[in-house]
Design an enzyme around this catalytic site. Structure first.
Site, PDB file in Angstrom:
ATOM      1  N   ILE A  17     -20.558 -30.569  11.947  1.00  0.00           N
ATOM      2  CA  ILE A  17     -19.157 -30.982  11.749  1.00  0.00           C
ATOM      3  C   ILE A  17     -18.951 -32.317  12.472  1.00  0.00           C
ATOM      4  O   ILE A  17     -18.949 -32.359  13.701  1.00  0.00           O
ATOM      5  CB  ILE A  17     -18.178 -29.930  12.306  1.00  0.00           C
ATOM      6  CG1 ILE A  17     -18.445 -28.562  11.672  1.00  0.00           C
ATOM      7  CG2 ILE A  17     -16.726 -30.359  12.076  1.00  0.00           C
ATOM      8  CD1 ILE A  17     -17.723 -27.407  12.346  1.00  0.00           C
ATOM      9  N   ARG A  18     -18.819 -33.382  11.716  1.00  0.00           N
ATOM     10  CA  ARG A  18     -18.712 -34.730  12.295  1.00  0.00           C
ATOM     11  C   ARG A  18     -19.708 -34.878  13.463  1.00  0.00           C
ATOM     12  O   ARG A  18     -19.367 -35.240  14.578  1.00  0.00           O
ATOM     13  CB  ARG A  18     -17.273 -35.013  12.763  1.00  0.00           C
ATOM     14  CG  ARG A  18     -16.319 -35.165  11.585  1.00  0.00           C
ATOM     15  CD  ARG A  18     -14.920 -35.580  12.005  1.00  0.00           C
ATOM     16  NE  ARG A  18     -14.379 -34.662  13.002  1.00  0.00           N
ATOM     17  CZ  ARG A  18     -14.153 -34.958  14.270  1.00  0.00           C
ATOM     18  NH1 ARG A  18     -14.404 -36.159  14.726  1.00  0.00           N
ATOM     19  NH2 ARG A  18     -13.667 -34.062  15.083  1.00  0.00           N
ATOM     20  N   GLU A  57     -22.670 -21.366  17.247  1.00  0.00           N
ATOM     21  CA  GLU A  57     -21.626 -20.385  17.602  1.00  0.00           C
ATOM     22  C   GLU A  57     -20.763 -20.010  16.397  1.00  0.00           C
ATOM     23  O   GLU A  57     -19.970 -19.085  16.464  1.00  0.00           O
ATOM     24  CB  GLU A  57     -20.755 -20.922  18.754  1.00  0.00           C
ATOM     25  CG  GLU A  57     -19.799 -22.054  18.406  1.00  0.00           C
ATOM     26  CD  GLU A  57     -20.479 -23.420  18.307  1.00  0.00           C
ATOM     27  OE1 GLU A  57     -21.721 -23.481  18.395  1.00  0.00           O
ATOM     28  OE2 GLU A  57     -19.770 -24.420  18.111  1.00  0.00           O
ATOM     29  N   GLU A  83     -14.144 -32.519  20.641  1.00  0.00           N
ATOM     30  CA  GLU A  83     -14.025 -33.975  20.525  1.00  0.00           C
ATOM     31  C   GLU A  83     -14.433 -34.575  21.870  1.00  0.00           C
ATOM     32  O   GLU A  83     -13.743 -34.389  22.872  1.00  0.00           O
ATOM     33  CB  GLU A  83     -12.566 -34.318  20.155  1.00  0.00           C
ATOM     34  CG  GLU A  83     -12.267 -35.779  20.099  1.00  0.00           C
ATOM     35  CD  GLU A  83     -13.238 -36.543  19.210  1.00  0.00           C
ATOM     36  OE1 GLU A  83     -13.438 -36.154  18.048  1.00  0.00           O
ATOM     37  OE2 GLU A  83     -13.827 -37.528  19.704  1.00  0.00           O
ATOM     38  N   CYS A  85     -22.917 -30.239  19.764  1.00  0.00           N
ATOM     39  CA  CYS A  85     -22.145 -31.294  19.108  1.00  0.00           C
ATOM     40  C   CYS A  85     -21.456 -32.213  20.122  1.00  0.00           C
ATOM     41  O   CYS A  85     -22.122 -33.030  20.745  1.00  0.00           O
ATOM     42  CB  CYS A  85     -21.179 -30.671  18.107  1.00  0.00           C
ATOM     43  SG  CYS A  85     -20.676 -31.864  16.848  1.00  0.00           S
ATOM     44  N   HIS A 125     -23.624 -26.354  15.288  1.00  0.00           N
ATOM     45  CA  HIS A 125     -22.777 -25.328  15.931  1.00  0.00           C
ATOM     46  C   HIS A 125     -23.303 -23.920  15.680  1.00  0.00           C
ATOM     47  O   HIS A 125     -22.788 -23.238  14.792  1.00  0.00           O
ATOM     48  CB  HIS A 125     -21.367 -25.400  15.342  1.00  0.00           C
ATOM     49  CG  HIS A 125     -20.616 -26.632  15.682  1.00  0.00           C
ATOM     50  ND1 HIS A 125     -19.749 -26.709  16.748  1.00  0.00           N
ATOM     51  CD2 HIS A 125     -20.600 -27.843  15.099  1.00  0.00           C
ATOM     52  CE1 HIS A 125     -19.223 -27.918  16.804  1.00  0.00           C
ATOM     53  NE2 HIS A 125     -19.724 -28.631  15.816  1.00  0.00           N
TER      54      HIS A 125
END
Ligand code: GLN
Length: 222
Positions: A155-156, A206, A66, A97, A204
């Site tokens: 993811i977002r 990973e 975040e 991200c 992502h």
């Protein structure tokens, strides 16, 4: 450490001298996954939480998580300015991200007090894909990655809304993504970029076990 001297010249070379060390910013987010992906690529990877640990690495990965929380923690841990300085000085840096968001020159839909590290001459939009497709996966062709498309997990995720002339776009949202993400506004948006020693993906790598993006980053240290 073994130091062998011959005619006054230090001859021994330690592992530290030859194998670059990649730090993974370890304040929040998917740190373990990046450490393990880098290790699987044969790199030496260590977590970074303090300025002294940052000073000891040759490159840095900024994980997903975040960006607003990470930017606050970067301030708390006195890492904001040291990281900005290292990135500006050319340290190889990879952001995934939230990491991409931190590297951007400007963030749309961010928090007003959100701090940027800079390094990428891009404007990103945070949580760009909207609610229905907060998270999705798709196959992406990435410039410089051989042997077929990369399975990309979003993811977002952000996308790049504007990129400067020095920014190389490595991948864009395909025009067909399940769930509507590849239609309308999303289609064609850059989601992997590189500017000099700075690499960023909105997705992502990973999380998939496909090491090719990490391997590309490791090869940037050569
Ligand atoms: N939406 C998050 C942010 O603003 C990023 C999500 C992620 O890293 N998976 O930082």
């Amino acid at each position: 450490m073994c130091v062998c001297a011959s005619r006054g010249v230090r001859a021994a070379v330690t592992l530290d001298d030859v194998v670059p060390v990649i730090g993974v910013l370890a304040l929040q987010g998917d740190v373990r996954e990046h450490l393990s992906a880098l290790a699987s690529c044969g790199a030496r990877a260590v977590p970074v939480r303090r300025p002294s640990e940052l000073a000891a690495v040759d490159a840095v990965v900024l994980p997903g998580g975040e960006s607003t929380t990470m930017s606050r923690l970067l301030g708390t841990f006195d890492l904001l300015d040291p990281l900005r300085e290292r990135i500006a000085a050319g340290m190889p840096t990879y952001g995934s991200c939230a990491g991409m968001i931190l590297l951007a020159r400007e963030v749309l839909d961010g928090r007003p007090d959100q701090q940027q590290l800079g390094g990428l001459d891009v404007v990103v939009r945070r949580n760009a894909f909207g609610r229905q497709v907060d998270s999705f996966e798709t196959d992406l062709d990435v410039d410089g990655i051989p042997d077929g498309p990369v399975r990309a997990v979003f993811i977002r995720a952000p996308w790049v809304e504007k990129a400067g002339d020095d920014v190389q776009v490595l991948a864009t949202v395909p025009d067909r993504t399940v769930g509507g993400a590849g239609t309308g506004e999303a289609a064609g948006r850059p989601v992997a970029v590189r500017q000099g020693a700075v690499l960023a993906t909105a997705f992502h790598p990973e999380l998939t076990g496909d090491l090719r993006i990490h391997a590309m980053f490791v090869s940037m240290l050569a």
